[in-house]
Design a protein around this motif. Sequence first.
Motif, PDB file in Angstrom:
ATOM      1  N   GLU A  38       0.814  -1.229   0.000  1.00  0.00           N
ATOM      2  CA  GLU A  38       0.000   0.000   0.000  1.00  0.00           C
ATOM      3  C   GLU A  38       0.839   1.267   0.000  1.00  0.00           C
ATOM      4  O   GLU A  38       0.287   2.356  -0.066  1.00  0.00           O
ATOM      5  CB  GLU A  38      -0.915   0.010   1.218  1.00  0.00           C
ATOM      6  CG  GLU A  38      -2.264  -0.581   0.936  1.00  0.00           C
ATOM      7  CD  GLU A  38      -3.311  -0.091   1.920  1.00  0.00           C
ATOM      8  OE1 GLU A  38      -3.009   0.791   2.747  1.00  0.00           O
ATOM      9  OE2 GLU A  38      -4.435  -0.597   1.841  1.00  0.00           O
ATOM     10  N   GLY A  39       2.150   1.154   0.165  1.00  0.00           N
ATOM     11  CA  GLY A  39       2.961   2.366   0.066  1.00  0.00           C
ATOM     12  C   GLY A  39       3.998   2.588   1.148  1.00  0.00           C
ATOM     13  O   GLY A  39       4.745   3.554   1.070  1.00  0.00           O
ATOM     14  N   ALA A  40       4.037   1.739   2.188  1.00  0.00           N
ATOM     15  CA  ALA A  40       5.063   1.927   3.227  1.00  0.00           C
ATOM     16  C   ALA A  40       6.436   1.715   2.607  1.00  0.00           C
ATOM     17  O   ALA A  40       6.656   0.745   1.878  1.00  0.00           O
ATOM     18  CB  ALA A  40       4.846   0.952   4.371  1.00  0.00           C
ATOM     19  N   ARG A  41       7.358   2.647   2.873  1.00  0.00           N
ATOM     20  CA  ARG A  41       8.688   2.560   2.274  1.00  0.00           C
ATOM     21  C   ARG A  41       9.798   2.522   3.321  1.00  0.00           C
ATOM     22  O   ARG A  41      10.974   2.506   2.992  1.00  0.00           O
ATOM     23  CB  ARG A  41       8.931   3.754   1.325  1.00  0.00           C
ATOM     24  CG  ARG A  41       8.089   3.696   0.048  1.00  0.00           C
ATOM     25  CD  ARG A  41       8.529   2.532  -0.847  1.00  0.00           C
ATOM     26  NE  ARG A  41       7.646   2.323  -1.977  1.00  0.00           N
ATOM     27  CZ  ARG A  41       6.594   1.506  -1.968  1.00  0.00           C
ATOM     28  NH1 ARG A  41       6.274   0.828  -0.870  1.00  0.00           N
ATOM     29  NH2 ARG A  41       5.857   1.360  -3.040  1.00  0.00           N
TER      30      ARG A  41
END
Lengths: 90, 398
Positions: free
Chosen positions: A24-27
């Motif tokens: 979902e976008g956690a980096r």
Amino acid sequence: MNDDVIVCRCEEVSVGEIRKAIQEGARDVAGVKRRTRAGMGLCQGRTCERTVIKLLAEELHLPEATFLPDTVRTPITPTLIAALLGERNE
Amino acid sequence: MSKGVDVIVIGGGVIGAAVAYYLVRAGVQTMLLDRGDVASGTSSACDGNIVAIGQRPGFDSQMTLESQRLLEVLVEEMDCDVEYTRKGSVLVVEDESQVAFARSWYERQKQAGLPMRYIEGDAIFESEPLLARDVVGLVECASDGALNPMAFAYAMIRAARKGGAVIAPFTEAQDILVDACGAVKGVRSRGRILRSKRVVLATGIWTAEVARSVGLEIPIIPRKGHILVGEKTPIRATRKVQELGYVMAKNPETGKRDVDRETEERGVALVYEPCESGNFLLGSSREFTGFDSTCDKRVLQLIAKRAVRFFPCLRELHVIRTYAGLRPFTIDHRPIVSEVESIPGLFIAAGHEGTGIAQAPITGQMIASMIAETKCAIQPEALSIKRFEVKQQQERMV
């Protein structure tokens, strides 16, 4: 690692939930934490942080060294409020 | 490159997320940019206040009340767990000297339409058994609540994406581009031009910096607030508890508390939040320290001291983490939710200070109503940027 394995014991967050957060976008470690609560518990990521980094590296196809540990903030260990006030030693 | 979108929202915090959500809901093609990860700035270093009680009675408290109504619908629509609870909140009346102010606050909020109750005598401790036995009253607002602000922002972003919005994290807006007539035509990001005739700045404490690229002076500055995170425990108050003095610390014009100078100077007042996760949060402080968000141990101690004054049992509980967040402050304690007349197509949704989580839904709906002419229960005139432009002009004339 199987999706059902618990990574963050304090907040009971599984491998599957962490993988989903990365998709979902956690980096980074903080991004995983904000999305899943992994690392927000009593041990503040001491148990799970390495595993979270491994999962970030695996999902994003990057070397583990890309991912720094999360910011360390006071207190280093859980601290009694009375001790914080200097009324008592821990 | 592309043919462009109807609206570009800059800033993926809780306000930008809400703006994107309500735009998509109104059928507007939307793109949301953030220079970092979404919900990684102010929205991740705050508490989950959905609280109207401490807001100035009238327009401000009614705006939050309306936002609470929207939130009820929003949570249903998004069908996703944002740890939302609605158990009300109370302001604690510390001693007899505060009773007159407490009574008038209660009356004024009641007149504004908030579901208020004044609690005194034994009923105080039946209602909140952990409170210090010498406090003399509680002012309650039943519609108040709390949620997890990060989960809330992510849920709105997820829903906006599902509705067709383009979500672009790690995409910094370097410049806002205007055409020969001075109207918005897009945003430059990473050397590319993203075309859009409308841009919304939901850039919180960074709004002044972003707006400077189009020659605007936006009077929003960062104000730091510290928070302590408590361990998971069954020893918790039943609802959000703030000292009445919090209202006084926030708005010095409302009166003074009987506290030491350091507590006053650093804007320390009790804000206690029992979280759905089983933890509890302790705040608060209010200071101007620029963009520095490091924790100051002395402030943490002052907050803890204030907390045990109202909840003596907290002495025996542990703090597991602390953090400080920077809140977007405006001089009149009101956000700017406004179009910018001098630059057609530019909108601002920023400057909520400590009410951004609570007022995100109404702010999103207001901006959507300006752009898509949908309905909105609150008229935005009082939040217009014009109130500052007038002042700036006056200052220039003097």
